[in-house]
Design a protein around this motif. Structure first.
Motif, PDB file in Angstrom:
ATOM      1  N   ARG A 220       0.843  -1.209   0.000  1.00 58.25           N
ATOM      2  CA  ARG A 220       0.000   0.000   0.000  1.00 58.25           C
ATOM      3  C   ARG A 220       0.882   1.264   0.000  1.00 58.25           C
ATOM      4  O   ARG A 220       0.606   2.224  -0.712  1.00 58.25           O
ATOM      5  CB  ARG A 220      -0.924   0.048   1.227  1.00 58.25           C
ATOM      6  N   VAL A 275      -0.123   9.560   7.200  1.00 61.62           N
ATOM      7  CA  VAL A 275      -0.669   8.212   7.411  1.00 61.62           C
ATOM      8  C   VAL A 275      -0.080   7.704   8.718  1.00 61.62           C
ATOM      9  O   VAL A 275       1.147   7.697   8.875  1.00 61.62           O
ATOM     10  CB  VAL A 275      -0.272   7.268   6.255  1.00 61.62           C
ATOM     11  N   LEU A 293      -4.777  10.300   8.007  1.00 57.04           N
ATOM     12  CA  LEU A 293      -5.431   9.022   7.741  1.00 57.04           C
ATOM     13  C   LEU A 293      -4.914   8.023   8.763  1.00 57.04           C
ATOM     14  O   LEU A 293      -3.722   7.705   8.784  1.00 57.04           O
ATOM     15  CB  LEU A 293      -5.111   8.539   6.323  1.00 57.04           C
ATOM     16  N   LEU A 295      -4.711   4.452  10.214  1.00 58.70           N
ATOM     17  CA  LEU A 295      -4.854   3.082   9.750  1.00 58.70           C
ATOM     18  C   LEU A 295      -5.178   2.176  10.934  1.00 58.70           C
ATOM     19  O   LEU A 295      -4.334   1.446  11.439  1.00 58.70           O
ATOM     20  CB  LEU A 295      -3.521   2.682   9.090  1.00 58.70           C
ATOM     21  N   VAL A 313      -9.122   4.716   8.417  1.00 56.03           N
ATOM     22  CA  VAL A 313      -9.133   4.029   7.119  1.00 56.03           C
ATOM     23  C   VAL A 313      -8.694   2.578   7.299  1.00 56.03           C
ATOM     24  O   VAL A 313      -7.886   2.259   8.169  1.00 56.03           O
ATOM     25  CB  VAL A 313      -8.197   4.704   6.081  1.00 56.03           C
ATOM     26  N   GLU A 315      -6.955  -0.790   5.292  1.00 58.64           N
ATOM     27  CA  GLU A 315      -5.893  -0.920   4.292  1.00 58.64           C
ATOM     28  C   GLU A 315      -6.453  -0.700   2.879  1.00 58.64           C
ATOM     29  O   GLU A 315      -5.826  -0.055   2.046  1.00 58.64           O
ATOM     30  CB  GLU A 315      -5.344  -2.335   4.447  1.00 58.64           C
ATOM     31  N   LEU A 318      -7.154   3.017   2.049  1.00 60.22           N
ATOM     32  CA  LEU A 318      -6.059   3.966   2.244  1.00 60.22           C
ATOM     33  C   LEU A 318      -5.764   4.776   0.984  1.00 60.22           C
ATOM     34  O   LEU A 318      -5.716   6.012   1.025  1.00 60.22           O
ATOM     35  CB  LEU A 318      -4.808   3.213   2.727  1.00 60.22           C
ATOM     36  N   LEU A 322      -6.379   8.719   0.458  1.00 56.96           N
ATOM     37  CA  LEU A 322      -5.205   9.568   0.300  1.00 56.96           C
ATOM     38  C   LEU A 322      -5.305  10.428  -0.964  1.00 56.96           C
ATOM     39  O   LEU A 322      -4.951  11.607  -0.961  1.00 56.96           O
ATOM     40  CB  LEU A 322      -3.936   8.714   0.249  1.00 56.96           C
TER      41      LEU A 322
END
Ligand code: UD1
Ligand code: UDP
Length: 358
Positions: A220, A275, A293, A295, A313, A315, A318, A322
């Motif tokens: 990712r 992230v 964001l 995770l 978010v 996976e 994501l 983004l």
């Protein structure tokens, strides 16, 4: 006698600094005890330098281990120390193992405990921090809450309201107090970073402990790097797994050692988006107005979603999330910060602590 601040891990130092400073201003008798849970220069000493925290009066040097081994070592060390010095009050911060151990030891010795950042709940006991938070709050004589929903959680768990004080967020005191020291341009120049980038930081066990999951996260992150540069200071917990997964092999992924506080917040401030799975970073991006964001399936800091720039978010979400953030399609809520995140939380905490210990 006196107030003993127990700190051990990176986020503790950022939260303790304004409390120590406010108490110093009132001439309180206080000492700083470092458990040694974090010990690398970049995970520990750099924060004392950046934040002007006094060198710890005591360093227990406990170090790493399984939860049981680390918590036990912390407890043995803290019990010796508290028995020797009989603190008038022990102040613990956040939700790390050092927090839990100090609260347990103090409670059994009859030493009053104050918990800074009480009442946060993810309602996910698979998170070690959730266990630490619940137990610490039950043992604390004073619960300092950063947000109204935390006050509600404490009430729901039967914590007497006269133990609870809504004081705002001391981590944000540290942020606001250092705003003119976060220089993203200088950092870019010094570390040879591109103008536009996404900053990433991941260290939660649920994300980084399983190597297969780290391989998926690496894919990712490489997809994000196909869009724009990714700068990631790597927490020691995930380092070996991300190295094995080849995270740094993408030409637009810039892997760094963990950054000191001033550098890290400068990196955040200059980022197009962040992230993360960090607790503190969700709060800092909220105040800096940088899209965040997170995770994770849940957060103990929902106020960063309702008042801030944070979103949870998966996976799978994501990359689309983004893209939106990079296009400026994520709601900008700059200025809409949570109540009492105003830089004065350390003073509020110091007021209550000095009344209590007088
Ligand atoms: C701890 C906290 C977590 C917090 C994080 C902040 C607990 C249960 N977890 O997680 O809530 O978000 O700190 O960063 O307390 N290591 C080093 N150098 C160091 C410290 C650790 O290399 O200075 C490595 C060791 O291999 C260690 C691993 O990192 O086993 C994990 O360290 P530990 O303190 O146990 O937990 P964190 O994942 O850092
Ligand atoms: N931080 C830092 N350097 C880094 C990553 C984070 O100084 O490389 C700071 C960050 O700005 C915040 C704190 O460390 O103030 C958050 O700690 P961390 O993410 O380790 O723990 P959590 O908040 O998840 O418990």
């Amino acid at each position: 006698t006196g107030i003993v601040h127990v700190v051990g891990a990176r986020p503790n130092f950022v939260k303790a600094a304004p409390v120590v400073s406010a108490l110093r201003g009132r001439g309180a008798h206080q000492t700083v005890l470092h458990t040694g849970q974090h010990y690398d220069d970049r995970m520990s000493a750099v924060f004392f330098r950046d934040l002007g925290l006094p060198t710890p009066d005591v360093d227990l040097g406990v170090g790493s281990g399984s939860h049981a081994a680390q918590t036990a070592a912390l407890m043995v060390g803290l019990e010796k120390e508290f028995t020797r010095t009989t603190p008038g009050m022990v102040v613990v911060y956040g939700d790390v193992n050092s927090t839990l151990a100090a609260a347990l030891v103090a409670a059994k010795l009859g030493v009053p405990v104050a918990h800074v950042e009480a009442g946060l709940r993810s309602f996910d006991n698979a998170m070690p921090e959730e266990v630490n938070r619940r137990v610490t709050d039950q043992l604390s004589d004073l619960c300092f809450a950063t947000s109204p929903e935390a006050v509600g959680h404490l009430a729901a768990e039967g914590v007497s309201p006269n133990r609870v004080h809504l004081v705002g967020n001391p981590m944000i005191d540290t942020l606001l107090g250092n705003l003119d020291r976060f220089d993203a341009d200088a950092l870019r120049a010094r570390l040879d970073l591109p103008e536009r980038y996404v900053a990433a930081t991941l260290h939660r066990p649920a994300n980084v402990d399983d190597p297969a999951n780290v391989v998926r996260l690496t894919e990712r992150l490489h997809e994000i790097a196909d869009l724009t540069d990714v700068v990631m200071p790597v927490h020691p917990r995930g380092k070996a797994a991300f190295d094995r997964a080849g995270l740094g092999d993408h030409p637009r992924v810039h892997l760094l050692e963990p950054l000191g506080y001033l550098d890290f917040v400068a990196l955040t401030r200059g980022a197009a988006a962040v992230v993360t799975d960090s607790g503190g970073v969700q709060e800092e991006t909220t105040v800096l107005g940088v899209p965040c964001l997170t995770l994770r399936p849940n957060t103990e800091r929902p106020i960063t979603i309702t008042h801030g720039t944070n979103q949870l978010v998966t996976e799978a979400d994501l990359l689309p999330a983004l893209r939106k953030a990079l296009d400026g399609r994520t709601a900008e809520r700059i200025g809409d910060v949570p109540p009492l995140w105003d830089g004065r939380s350390g003073e509020r905490i110091a007021t209550v602590l000095t009344q209590w210990t007088r």
